[in-house]
Design a protein around this motif. Structure first.
Motif, PDB file in Angstrom:
ATOM      1  N   UNK A  58      41.072  46.413  31.331  1.00 17.22           N
ATOM      2  CA  UNK A  58      41.891  46.255  32.527  1.00 17.22           C
ATOM      3  C   UNK A  58      41.047  45.612  33.613  1.00 17.22           C
ATOM      4  N   UNK A  59      41.485  44.461  34.058  1.00 16.09           N
ATOM      5  CA  UNK A  59      40.828  43.774  35.166  1.00 16.09           C
ATOM      6  C   UNK A  59      41.495  44.171  36.476  1.00 16.09           C
ATOM      7  N   UNK A  60      40.686  44.249  37.520  1.00 16.27           N
ATOM      8  CA  UNK A  60      41.199  44.536  38.856  1.00 16.27           C
ATOM      9  C   UNK A  60      40.750  43.443  39.807  1.00 16.27           C
TER      10      UNK A  60
ATOM     11  N   UNK B 237      50.062  36.284  43.547  1.00 13.50           N
ATOM     12  CA  UNK B 237      48.706  36.371  43.020  1.00 13.50           C
ATOM     13  C   UNK B 237      48.722  35.918  41.562  1.00 13.50           C
ATOM     14  N   UNK B 238      47.577  35.480  41.090  1.00 10.06           N
ATOM     15  CA  UNK B 238      47.512  35.005  39.715  1.00 10.06           C
ATOM     16  C   UNK B 238      46.129  35.281  39.133  1.00 10.06           C
ATOM     17  N   UNK B 239      46.085  35.308  37.811  1.00  9.65           N
ATOM     18  CA  UNK B 239      44.818  35.320  37.079  1.00  9.65           C
ATOM     19  C   UNK B 239      44.724  34.024  36.280  1.00  9.65           C
ATOM     20  N   UNK B 240      43.568  33.414  36.370  1.00  5.44           N
ATOM     21  CA  UNK B 240      43.240  32.256  35.561  1.00  5.44           C
ATOM     22  C   UNK B 240      42.034  32.614  34.691  1.00  5.44           C
ATOM     23  N   UNK B 241      41.791  31.809  33.695  1.00  2.00           N
ATOM     24  CA  UNK B 241      40.589  31.995  32.889  1.00  2.00           C
ATOM     25  C   UNK B 241      40.010  30.642  32.510  1.00  2.00           C
TER      26      UNK B 241
ATOM     27  N   UNK C  34      49.622  42.508  30.693  1.00  2.00           N
ATOM     28  CA  UNK C  34      50.574  42.947  31.700  1.00  2.00           C
ATOM     29  C   UNK C  34      49.935  42.850  33.076  1.00  2.00           C
ATOM     30  N   UNK C  35      50.593  42.132  33.953  1.00  2.12           N
ATOM     31  CA  UNK C  35      50.084  41.947  35.318  1.00  2.12           C
ATOM     32  C   UNK C  35      50.900  42.801  36.271  1.00  2.12           C
ATOM     33  N   UNK C  36      50.220  43.501  37.149  1.00  4.03           N
ATOM     34  CA  UNK C  36      50.909  44.338  38.127  1.00  4.03           C
ATOM     35  C   UNK C  36      50.150  44.279  39.450  1.00  4.03           C
ATOM     36  N   UNK C  37      50.790  44.774  40.475  1.00  7.85           N
ATOM     37  CA  UNK C  37      50.139  44.789  41.788  1.00  7.85           C
ATOM     38  C   UNK C  37      50.482  46.077  42.505  1.00  7.85           C
TER      39      UNK C  37
ATOM     40  N   UNK D  26      45.524  45.551  45.595  1.00  9.68           N
ATOM     41  CA  UNK D  26      44.932  45.328  44.282  1.00  9.68           C
ATOM     42  C   UNK D  26      45.957  44.785  43.295  1.00  9.68           C
ATOM     43  N   UNK D  27      45.520  43.839  42.486  1.00  9.77           N
ATOM     44  CA  UNK D  27      46.301  43.412  41.333  1.00  9.77           C
ATOM     45  C   UNK D  27      45.535  43.802  40.070  1.00  9.77           C
ATOM     46  N   UNK D  28      46.279  44.129  39.032  1.00  5.08           N
ATOM     47  CA  UNK D  28      45.692  44.584  37.779  1.00  5.08           C
ATOM     48  C   UNK D  28      46.171  43.692  36.642  1.00  5.08           C
TER      49      UNK D  28
END
Length: 115
Positions: free
Chosen positions: A18-20, A36-40, A70-73, A79-81
């Protein structure tokens, strides 16, 4: 505004992480930042979008992670997870969180999936 990403590490294929991403220095709470977004970014490859979440928690995922991530905030916690399950070696990359409306990047956290 600062975005602090954490939670990366080494995990075996099939495992979970789990990333935060915690936002600080903002006026109000995370809701005010917007989407918000996650990139890699994997070695030798371009940065790619993994998942995004609107301020009202509408989510969108890259095809490669649908059903596994699963992305949540939590706007109150700023915080976003990103919950990552059934991890594969091809998920190995540096993961970055991104505040879309204001164009801020977090510092990245390394995820390595290997046996």
């Amino acid at each position: 505004v600062q975005l602090q990403a954490s939670g990366g590490g080494l995990v075996q294929p099939g495992g979970s992480l789990r990333l935060s991403c915690v936002a600080s220095g903002i006026s109000g709470n995370l809701f005010s930042i917007g989407g918000m977004a996650w990139y890699r970014q994997a070695p030798g490859k371009q940065r790619e979008l993994v998942a995004r979440i609107s301020r009202t928690s509408i989510t969108d995922y890259a095809d490669s992670v649908k059903g596994r991530f699963t992305l949540s905030r939590d706007n109150a916690k700023n915080t976003v997870y990103l919950q990552m399950s059934s991890l594969k070696p091809e998920d190995t990359a540096v993961y970055y969180c991104y505040a879309e409306r204001i164009g801020y990047w977090g510092q990245g956290t390394q995820v390595t999936v290997s046996s």
